[in-house]
Design a protein around this motif. Structure first.
Motif, PDB file in Angstrom:
ATOM      1  N   TYR A   1      -0.683   2.132   2.456  1.00  0.00           N
ATOM      2  CA  TYR A   1      -0.703   1.129   2.490  1.00  0.00           C
ATOM      3  C   TYR A   1      -0.116   0.087   1.791  1.00  0.00           C
ATOM      4  O   TYR A   1      -0.059  -1.276   1.983  1.00  0.00           O
ATOM      5  CB  TYR A   1      -1.824   0.625   3.319  1.00  0.00           C
ATOM      6  CG  TYR A   1      -2.697  -0.923   3.884  1.00  0.00           C
ATOM      7  CD1 TYR A   1      -2.372  -1.170   4.615  1.00  0.00           C
ATOM      8  CD2 TYR A   1      -3.100  -1.620   2.615  1.00  0.00           C
ATOM      9  CE1 TYR A   1      -2.089  -1.821   5.646  1.00  0.00           C
ATOM     10  CE2 TYR A   1      -2.979  -2.742   2.899  1.00  0.00           C
ATOM     11  CZ  TYR A   1      -3.359  -2.907   5.215  1.00  0.00           C
ATOM     12  OH  TYR A   1      -3.105  -4.237   5.317  1.00  0.00           O
ATOM     13  N   PRO A   2      -0.447   0.175  -0.098  1.00  0.00           N
ATOM     14  CA  PRO A   2      -0.258  -0.507  -0.500  1.00  0.00           C
ATOM     15  C   PRO A   2       1.803  -1.410  -0.224  1.00  0.00           C
ATOM     16  O   PRO A   2       1.586  -1.868  -0.641  1.00  0.00           O
ATOM     17  CB  PRO A   2      -0.522  -0.374  -2.146  1.00  0.00           C
ATOM     18  CG  PRO A   2      -1.646   0.803  -0.897  1.00  0.00           C
ATOM     19  CD  PRO A   2      -1.393   1.361   0.128  1.00  0.00           C
TER      20      PRO A   2
ATOM     21  N   THR B   1       1.769  -3.995   2.187  1.00  0.00           N
ATOM     22  CA  THR B   1       1.091  -5.525   1.398  1.00  0.00           C
ATOM     23  C   THR B   1       2.216  -5.761   0.234  1.00  0.00           C
ATOM     24  O   THR B   1       2.715  -6.854   0.358  1.00  0.00           O
ATOM     25  CB  THR B   1       0.470  -5.136   0.734  1.00  0.00           C
ATOM     26  OG1 THR B   1      -1.374  -4.772   1.252  1.00  0.00           O
ATOM     27  CG2 THR B   1      -0.666  -6.214  -0.543  1.00  0.00           C
TER      28      THR B   1
ATOM     29  N   LEU C   1       4.808  -7.641   2.801  1.00  0.00           N
ATOM     30  CA  LEU C   1       4.645  -9.146   2.563  1.00  0.00           C
ATOM     31  C   LEU C   1       4.748 -10.244   1.766  1.00  0.00           C
ATOM     32  O   LEU C   1       5.112 -11.031   1.696  1.00  0.00           O
ATOM     33  CB  LEU C   1       2.878  -8.843   3.111  1.00  0.00           C
ATOM     34  CG  LEU C   1       2.189  -8.070   4.854  1.00  0.00           C
ATOM     35  CD1 LEU C   1       1.345  -7.864   4.951  1.00  0.00           C
ATOM     36  CD2 LEU C   1       3.470  -8.903   5.784  1.00  0.00           C
ATOM     37  N   LEU C   2       3.899  -9.551   0.513  1.00  0.00           N
ATOM     38  CA  LEU C   2       3.836 -10.138  -0.934  1.00  0.00           C
ATOM     39  C   LEU C   2       5.385 -10.384  -1.177  1.00  0.00           C
ATOM     40  O   LEU C   2       5.211 -11.278  -1.540  1.00  0.00           O
ATOM     41  CB  LEU C   2       3.331  -9.322  -1.938  1.00  0.00           C
ATOM     42  CG  LEU C   2       1.669  -9.302  -2.264  1.00  0.00           C
ATOM     43  CD1 LEU C   2       1.688  -8.134  -3.367  1.00  0.00           C
ATOM     44  CD2 LEU C   2       1.410 -10.536  -1.603  1.00  0.00           C
TER      45      LEU C   2
ATOM     46  N   VAL D   1      -2.557 -12.413   1.376  1.00  0.00           N
ATOM     47  CA  VAL D   1      -2.331 -10.905   1.948  1.00  0.00           C
ATOM     48  C   VAL D   1      -3.371  -9.881   0.909  1.00  0.00           C
ATOM     49  O   VAL D   1      -3.272  -8.713   1.560  1.00  0.00           O
ATOM     50  CB  VAL D   1      -0.414 -11.294   1.463  1.00  0.00           C
ATOM     51  CG1 VAL D   1      -0.237  -9.345   1.228  1.00  0.00           C
ATOM     52  CG2 VAL D   1      -0.203 -11.902   2.121  1.00  0.00           C
ATOM     53  N   ILE D   2      -3.633 -10.164  -0.099  1.00  0.00           N
ATOM     54  CA  ILE D   2      -4.416  -9.321  -1.405  1.00  0.00           C
ATOM     55  C   ILE D   2      -5.872  -8.855  -0.254  1.00  0.00           C
ATOM     56  O   ILE D   2      -6.137  -7.617  -0.259  1.00  0.00           O
ATOM     57  CB  ILE D   2      -4.092  -9.905  -2.494  1.00  0.00           C
ATOM     58  CG1 ILE D   2      -2.520  -9.847  -3.170  1.00  0.00           C
ATOM     59  CG2 ILE D   2      -4.940  -8.964  -3.292  1.00  0.00           C
ATOM     60  CD1 ILE D   2      -2.840 -10.637  -4.449  1.00  0.00           C
TER      61      ILE D   2
ATOM     62  N   GLY E   1      -5.550  -7.134   2.668  1.00  0.00           N
ATOM     63  CA  GLY E   1      -4.955  -5.506   1.728  1.00  0.00           C
ATOM     64  C   GLY E   1      -6.733  -4.664   1.736  1.00  0.00           C
ATOM     65  O   GLY E   1      -7.045  -3.626   1.671  1.00  0.00           O
ATOM     66  N   GLN E   2      -7.375  -4.981   0.971  1.00  0.00           N
ATOM     67  CA  GLN E   2      -8.468  -5.175   0.414  1.00  0.00           C
ATOM     68  C   GLN E   2      -9.730  -4.978   1.455  1.00  0.00           C
ATOM     69  O   GLN E   2     -10.921  -3.973   1.577  1.00  0.00           O
ATOM     70  CB  GLN E   2      -9.087  -5.986   0.151  1.00  0.00           C
ATOM     71  CG  GLN E   2      -8.285  -6.149  -1.790  1.00  0.00           C
ATOM     72  CD  GLN E   2      -9.078  -7.415  -2.921  1.00  0.00           C
ATOM     73  OE1 GLN E   2      -9.441  -7.747  -2.718  1.00  0.00           O
ATOM     74  NE2 GLN E   2      -8.781  -7.107  -3.850  1.00  0.00           N
TER      75      GLN E   2
ATOM     76  N   THR F   1      -8.992  -4.559   4.818  1.00  0.00           N
ATOM     77  CA  THR F   1      -8.068  -3.161   5.767  1.00  0.00           C
ATOM     78  C   THR F   1      -8.660  -1.213   5.247  1.00  0.00           C
ATOM     79  O   THR F   1      -9.360  -0.666   5.472  1.00  0.00           O
ATOM     80  CB  THR F   1      -7.173  -3.262   6.253  1.00  0.00           C
ATOM     81  OG1 THR F   1      -6.344  -3.917   6.456  1.00  0.00           O
ATOM     82  CG2 THR F   1      -6.304  -1.774   6.365  1.00  0.00           C
TER      83      THR F   1
ATOM     84  N   PHE G   1      -7.126  -2.743   9.977  1.00  0.00           N
ATOM     85  CA  PHE G   1      -6.329  -3.862   9.941  1.00  0.00           C
ATOM     86  C   PHE G   1      -6.605  -4.381  11.421  1.00  0.00           C
ATOM     87  O   PHE G   1      -6.222  -5.352  10.616  1.00  0.00           O
ATOM     88  CB  PHE G   1      -5.172  -3.150  10.315  1.00  0.00           C
ATOM     89  CG  PHE G   1      -3.708  -4.403   9.216  1.00  0.00           C
ATOM     90  CD1 PHE G   1      -4.003  -4.766   8.257  1.00  0.00           C
ATOM     91  CD2 PHE G   1      -3.036  -3.944  11.082  1.00  0.00           C
ATOM     92  CE1 PHE G   1      -3.135  -6.288   8.467  1.00  0.00           C
ATOM     93  CE2 PHE G   1      -2.428  -5.198  11.221  1.00  0.00           C
ATOM     94  CZ  PHE G   1      -1.657  -5.656   9.639  1.00  0.00           C
TER      95      PHE G   1
END
Length: 718
Positions: free
Chosen positions: A367-368, A371, A374-375, A469-470, A473-474, A476, A503
């Motif tokens: 998953y990262p 992320t 997106l970043l 975005v971070i 992710g956390q 999710t 998500f």
């Protein structure tokens, strides 16, 4: 007993049993609607800002140099002429730095033309050349393109008066597309070149000084473009092996996280034993040093005050103080192990359980990557918008007299606007040296007058988007790992596609709450940035007291940012499980942690140490392997790659090391999120349930064994 009851509400009431609760709630509603609409409005405004910046901006102003006629070098008609050549670089020394002028929207008052290659030798017009034909004196490639050197009407003196060709040039190097003097060649100026021997330029010393002032602090013979091309060539030949190094880092990271399920107890106790052994050795060494200097009678009273610190290491009182401090530290560690051994065992069990959870949902490890994409999009959009904003507005050109001593130039010098592509100096017969020079960008429009405010908006929106975005992710990952913990029969009761389901829940119901938490963190970061800006601008005027106050304020804001991140992280976990708004989730998470503060501290430190050594293992191991490979100490199979083909072998090594750190950080952040989620679920499990048939524990058997707890239904079945 009454006192205890009075203290309990301070950290909230323990969670109550809910027979319908079996993991992340599926029936939930949207949270923090107001912040959701505010975030959407900011995003829409951010998109509109990007569109306006794209319409008004032109990044070519920054990416490519512009000649005196307004054309860009390296593109369009000058595609084969990437470098900008200054006719009289000495005039830059009396105006502004040439690099600063190019970046800040100012130009040196001299003619500039686009050339294929920068001059590499000394040359100056000889007084005897005034009688020659211009085509025999000047190089056509270095003159203004519209100049006809073969015309019978032109003379050498006329060309120099109008500055259609350079009067002189020196060895230059291309730096960021501009021909700047080669400072290493200034000591080789020919004697006939300057007035020291009858030449037409200033003395050698004056010439060197002016050239250095004109070019600023540019490195000696440094060509950024050449270095960039060489680095690009290295990446082009080594990219498969760089990619292989990153794949190895990914595999090592995954293997380390999965092996923690079996090796976590051994690693933790080895670290603790090593720490105790180091403390014991420190005690012995300090006592040995103290005994040696006590026998010699070396006392601190014999030394007095001195600036030589080494002297204090030769007296018995110093080593006695060290002995006391190390002994106290060793005693604290021993007492901590004695009284917190159960909590250390709980931390180890949770770490093992996290490895097991990741093993059942391997998709969480990847998953990262989502992320990161997106970043990357946020960073690319921010940088592109900032660049287009910085170059928005039409360029303004004005008539500038290259020879300001002419009496007829005062009326037009810097006051008349012009078009460089249609400018003709014959329209100004009273000022033959008049040229159309780029001055600045038009700031008269409403959009241009608010560029600074728009750049601030760009930065704030960028920080908010990154933090969102971070947060997404956390939240999710927290929902996915919570579904694992609250599955009574693992792995049978784990839902299908837990990461995808979590998500979609986060996007559907909790964008407002995630944006709320991200906004709080963004505001703190903005204050920190403003404080750093104030410190930078006022550093020269600060006294010791002001520096101390600013340092304390920066330290406090740094601590506040760390606390907000910690609170947000746990709030997102509660949001993923219960679906409540941000404030309620943050309050519940904080009170739950405060009711178990010792367990929180122990788990946090044990996890931090393990993950630190894991990152060190991955980055250090892959970095050493990359060093031996790219330096030629390890040969590629089949001689498919040779380190001798690299211009800078350290660039692939740095890339692999930095990339390995990002890969390890991405995988280990998932693991850290898993540990934190399972820990909060474990604390809730202890408060909600008691192990009875109606309220069984959801924790693993290992955790129940450590806490001397069990489910009665399992006992009866046994």
């Amino acid at each position: 007993m009454g006192k205890k009851q009075e203290e309990e509400p301070e950290h909230g009431e323990p969670a109550q049993f809910d027979p319908s609760f079996n993991g992340p709630l599926r029936k939930r509603s949207c949270t923090d609607i107001i912040c959701l609409f505010l975030f959407l409005a900011v995003i829409l405004g951010y998109i509109a800002l990007g569109i306006l910046a794209w319409l008004y901006g032109d990044p070519r102003h920054v990416l490519y140099p512009r000649n005196s006629t307004g054309w860009f070098c390296g593109v369009g008609p000058n595609k084969d002429k990437p470098n900008l050549f200054y006719f009289d670089i000495l005039k830059c020394a009396t105006s502004v730095n040439v690099m600063a002028s190019a970046l800040n929207g100012l130009q040196c008052p001299t003619t500039q033309v686009c050339v294929k290659q920068c001059p590499s030798e000394f040359w100056v017009v000889n007084p005897l050349d005034f009688a020659e034909k211009p085509d025999k004196v000047f190089a056509p490639d270095l003159c203004v393109p519209s100049t006809s050197l073969t015309s019978a009407e032109v003379t050498v003196k006329g060309i120099l008066d109008k500055e259609l060709c350079p009067f002189y040039y020196t060895p230059t190097s291309p730096v960021l597309g501009r021909c700047l003097p080669d400072l290493s060649a200034l000591g080789k100026i020919p004697p006939s070149f300057t007035s020291d021997s009858g030449g037409l330029l200033p003395s050698i010393n004056d010439t060197v000084s002016l050239l250095k002032n004109g070019t600023g602090d540019i490195a000696n013979s440094f060509s950024a473009k050449d270095v960039g091309i060489r680095i690009f060539e290295d990446f082009a030949s080594a990219w498969p092996w760089i990619l292989l190094g990153l794949v190895i880092a990914m595999l090592v990271s995954m293997l380390f996280l999965l092996l923690l399920r079996f090796t976590a107890p051994v690693m933790v106790w080895l670290l603790i034993i090593g720490l105790l052994a180091a403390g014991a050795y420190g005690i012995w060494h300090c006592y040995w040093e103290y005994d040696q200097y006590r026998t010699q009678g070396a006392k601190i009273s014999d030394v007095g005050l001195t600036t030589n610190v080494k002297i204090y290491l030769q007296v018995q009182e110093t080593w006695l103080a060290f002995l006391i401090m190390v002994s106290v530290g060793e005693a604290i560690i021993l007492l901590t192990l004695i009284f917190l051994r159960t909590r250390i065992l709980i931390a180890i069990a949770l770490i093992q359980e996290s490895s097991k959870a990741i093993g059942h949902m391997m998709s969480a490890l990847f998953y990262p990557l989502f992320t990161f994409v997106l970043l990357l999009m946020c960073v690319a959009y921010w940088s592109a918008t900032a660049l287009y904003l910085a170059t928005s507005g039409e360029p303004v050109y004005k008539v500038v007299a290259l020879n300001s001593t002419a009496s007829g130039c005062d009326a037009v010098n810097g006051t008349v606007t012009c078009d460089p592509q249609s400018f003709n100096s014959t329209n100004y017969p009273e000022c033959p040296s008049a040229r159309c020079i780029f001055i600045t960008y038009n700031e008269e429009g409403l959009f241009q007058r608010n560029l600074f405010n728009l750049q601030i908006y760009n930065a704030i929106a960028f920080l908010w988007c990154v933090n969102f975005v971070i947060a997404l992710g956390q939240c999710t990952l927290a929902g996915a790992f919570a579904s694992y913990y609250w599955a009574f029969n693992k792995p049978d009761d784990i839902p299908f596609f837990p990461v995808t389901g979590s998500f979609l829940r986060s996007l559907r119901y909790h964008v407002g709450s995630l944006a709320f938490g991200a906004l709080i963190l963004t505001l703190v970061q903005i204050v920190r940035i403003l404080l750093e800006y104030i410190d930078h601008k006022t550093r020269s005027a600060q006294n010791a007291c002001a520096r101390f106050i600013l340092c304390c304020m920066k330290c406090c804001l740094w601590c506040l940012e760390k606390f907000i991140k910690f609170l947000n992280r746990n709030a997102y976990i509660m949001i993923a499980i219960y679906g409540k708004n941000f404030c309620v989730s943050a309050k519940n998470a904080f009170k739950l942690l405060m009711r178990n503060i010792l367990r929180v501290v122990v788990l946090d430190k044990v996890t931090d140490v393990l993950l630190f050594f894991g990152k060190l293992l991955v980055v250090g191991g892959v970095g050493v392997l990359a060093f031996f490979f790219f330096s030629g100490r390890i040969q590629a199979p089949g001689n498919s790659f040779s380190s001798q083909n690299l211009n800078y072998y350290w660039m692939p090594i740095i890339t692999v090391v930095f990339g390995s750190y990002l890969v390890a950080h991405g995988f280990f952040s998932v693991y850290s999120m898993c540990v934190d989620t399972l820990f909060l679920c474990f604390l809730e499990d202890l408060e909600r349930n008691d192990g009875s048939v109606q309220k069984p524990y959801y924790m693993s058997k290992n955790l129940m064994k450590i806490l001397n707890k069990s489910n009665k239904a399992q006992k009866q079945a046994g």
